[in-house]
Design an enzyme around this catalytic site. Structure first.
Site, PDB file in Angstrom:
ATOM      1  N   LYS A   1       0.874  -1.179   0.000  1.00 37.68           N
ATOM      2  CA  LYS A   1       0.000   0.000   0.000  1.00 37.68           C
ATOM      3  C   LYS A   1       0.906   1.223   0.000  1.00 37.68           C
ATOM      4  O   LYS A   1       1.113   1.865   1.043  1.00 37.68           O
ATOM      5  CB  LYS A   1      -0.916  -0.009   1.220  1.00 37.68           C
ATOM      6  CG  LYS A   1      -2.096  -0.966   1.067  1.00 37.68           C
ATOM      7  CD  LYS A   1      -3.027  -0.943   2.271  1.00 37.68           C
ATOM      8  CE  LYS A   1      -4.039   0.173   2.200  1.00 37.68           C
ATOM      9  NZ  LYS A   1      -5.150  -0.086   1.276  1.00 37.68           N
TER      10      LYS A   1
HETATM   11  N1  PPE Z   1      -7.683  -3.142  -3.019  1.00 37.02           N
HETATM   12  C1  PPE Z   1      -7.272  -1.866  -2.831  1.00 37.02           C
HETATM   13  C2  PPE Z   1      -6.737  -1.105  -3.991  1.00 37.02           C
HETATM   14  C3  PPE Z   1      -7.380  -1.286  -1.573  1.00 37.02           C
HETATM   15  O1  PPE Z   1      -6.978  -0.039  -1.388  1.00 37.02           O
HETATM   16  C4  PPE Z   1      -7.925  -2.039  -0.507  1.00 37.02           C
HETATM   17  C5  PPE Z   1      -8.072  -1.432   0.856  1.00 37.02           C
HETATM   18  C6  PPE Z   1      -8.330  -3.371  -0.747  1.00 37.02           C
HETATM   19  C7  PPE Z   1      -8.172  -3.894  -2.013  1.00 37.02           C
HETATM   20  C8  PPE Z   1      -8.874  -4.259   0.343  1.00 37.02           C
HETATM   21  O2  PPE Z   1      -7.862  -4.552   1.277  1.00 37.02           O
HETATM   22  P1  PPE Z   1      -8.186  -4.901   2.804  1.00 37.02           P
HETATM   23  O3  PPE Z   1      -8.596  -3.641   3.469  1.00 37.02           O
HETATM   24  O4  PPE Z   1      -6.921  -5.459   3.309  1.00 37.02           O
HETATM   25  O5  PPE Z   1      -9.280  -5.899   2.792  1.00 37.02           O
HETATM   26  N2  PPE Z   1      -8.407  -0.060   0.838  1.00 37.02           N
HETATM   27  C9  PPE Z   1      -8.217   0.730   2.027  1.00 37.02           C
HETATM   28  C10 PPE Z   1      -8.242   2.210   1.720  1.00 37.02           C
HETATM   29  C11 PPE Z   1      -9.521   2.784   1.262  1.00 37.02           C
HETATM   30  C12 PPE Z   1      -9.445   4.275   1.094  1.00 37.02           C
HETATM   31  O6  PPE Z   1     -10.423   4.867   0.615  1.00 37.02           O
HETATM   32  O7  PPE Z   1      -8.436   4.906   1.444  1.00 37.02           O
HETATM   33  C13 PPE Z   1      -9.187   0.341   3.123  1.00 37.02           C
HETATM   34  O8  PPE Z   1     -10.204  -0.292   2.860  1.00 37.02           O
HETATM   35  O9  PPE Z   1      -8.908   0.696   4.251  1.00 37.02           O
END
Ligand code: PPE
Length: 305
Positions: free
Chosen positions: A158
């Site tokens: 990230k």
């Molecule tokens: N894909 C992306 C691109 C992504 O940013 C997230 C989390 C996920 C998948 C899901 O990952 P997980 O949270 O580990 O299940 N996105 C984060 C940021 C959102 C934002 O608007 O900023 C989150 O959900 O916290």
């Protein structure tokens, strides 16, 4: 937006106003920083637990490893800091945002000696795609932007700068009246949402793109795969196409922020019956039970504050 709650900054909790950085902070210019998104929930017994804290903190450090950022704290110290902040701010249901960035030093690409700074903010945050979305579902489009390929994007990290792709895709989707955008990868297979992973259901089987693909293999995604298996639902991780999205009986998005959000329409095509499907509802119910401590089998996912 965050209420003006105190913030953990470089080892201490400081007033909201003091959690600042100089405009010559390296990350502001070049995007090499790392963040996490974590949620905590209050259970029926009144206790608050952070969902999958260890996994999120591990991913923060993994992201930093990929980004060649040396964090001046241990994983245990960051986990403790998160718990301490939640207690200090008397937070129950909330979203937690740790950020690691390169501060002042040189404004040169390599920035070998810039100070590494760490901050953690936390605030109460409701449904990411709107309260109605959890029940009614959202309308999404396939984006004109492509998820950057794995030769140029560190998909397991990230990293702040990598989110330009998501921000532009999300802005485009919203400008066109959609709630969210789905990005395809460079081969044209379905990758993910701008901040969520994607699942579809067809003939009672759950499908999601493989974790080796050009996507963040989310912690929510992993959790839902486990919950689906627990429920005896067949799951398959495989490449999916845009046509398969259109023909799905059900589609849902998932992520820490988005939780489990049904998709009711894609590019003007109604998904299934146009309302939250039974498997989505089941997975959503099981997810909320797990995060609130109502699933004894998955108690290990919770870190009580
Ligand atoms: N894909 C992306 C691109 C992504 O940013 C997230 C989390 C996920 C998948 C899901 O990952 P997980 O949270 O580990 O299940 N996105 C984060 C940021 C959102 C934002 O608007 O900023 C989150 O959900 O916290």
């Amino acid at each position: 937006m965050p209420d003006k709650l105190p913030i953990w900054l470089d080892g201490e909790i400081v007033p909201y106003e003091n959690a600042t950085t100089h405009m010559l902070s390296h990350t502001l210019h070049y995007g090499l920083g790392v963040f996490e998104g974590i949620r905590a929930y209050q259970g029926k017994d009144g206790r608050t637990a952070v969902f999958r804290l260890q996994e999120h903190v591990k991913r923060l450090f993994d992201s930093c490893k990929i980004a060649t950022i040396k964090v001046p704290y241990s994983e245990a110290q960051i986990s403790d800091a998160i718990r301490t902040l939640l207690r200090n701010n008397k937070l129950a249901d909330c979203y937690i945002r740790p950020l690691v960035w390169l501060g002042e030093g040189t404004i040169k690409v390599a920035a070998s000696d810039n100070v590494v700074r760490v901050a953690i903010a936390a605030w109460p945050w409701g449904a990411y795609l709107g309260d109605e979305a959890l029940e009614q579902g959202v309308r999404v489009c396939v984006s004109s932007y492509t998820r950057i390929g794995i030769r140029a994007n560190y998909e397991k990290a990230k990293i702040c700068g990598q989110y330009v792709n998501s921000v532009l895709a999300k802005r485009e989707a919203m400008a066109n009246g959609y709630h969210e955008a789905i990005l395809l990868d460079q081969q044209g297979f379905v990758a993910e949402g701008t901040g969520e992973n994607i699942f579809l259901v067809r003939d009672g089987v759950i499908y999601t793109p493989d974790r080796g693909a050009s996507l963040l293999a989310g912690i929510t995604r992993e959790s839902l795969l486990d919950l689906a298996r627990d429920a005896g639902i067949e799951v398959r991780e495989q490449a999916l196409t845009r046509s398969e999205l259109y023909l799905a009986d059900e589609v849902f998005l998932c992520g820490t922020a988005a939780e489990v959000t049904p998709v009711r329409e894609i590019d003007g095509r109604i998904v299934g019956t146009g309302r939250r499907g039974p498997i989505t509802e089941r997975i959503q119910k099981d997810y909320f039970a797990a995060v609130r401590g109502e699933n004894a089998r998955r108690e290990g996912w919770l870190a009580y504050v």
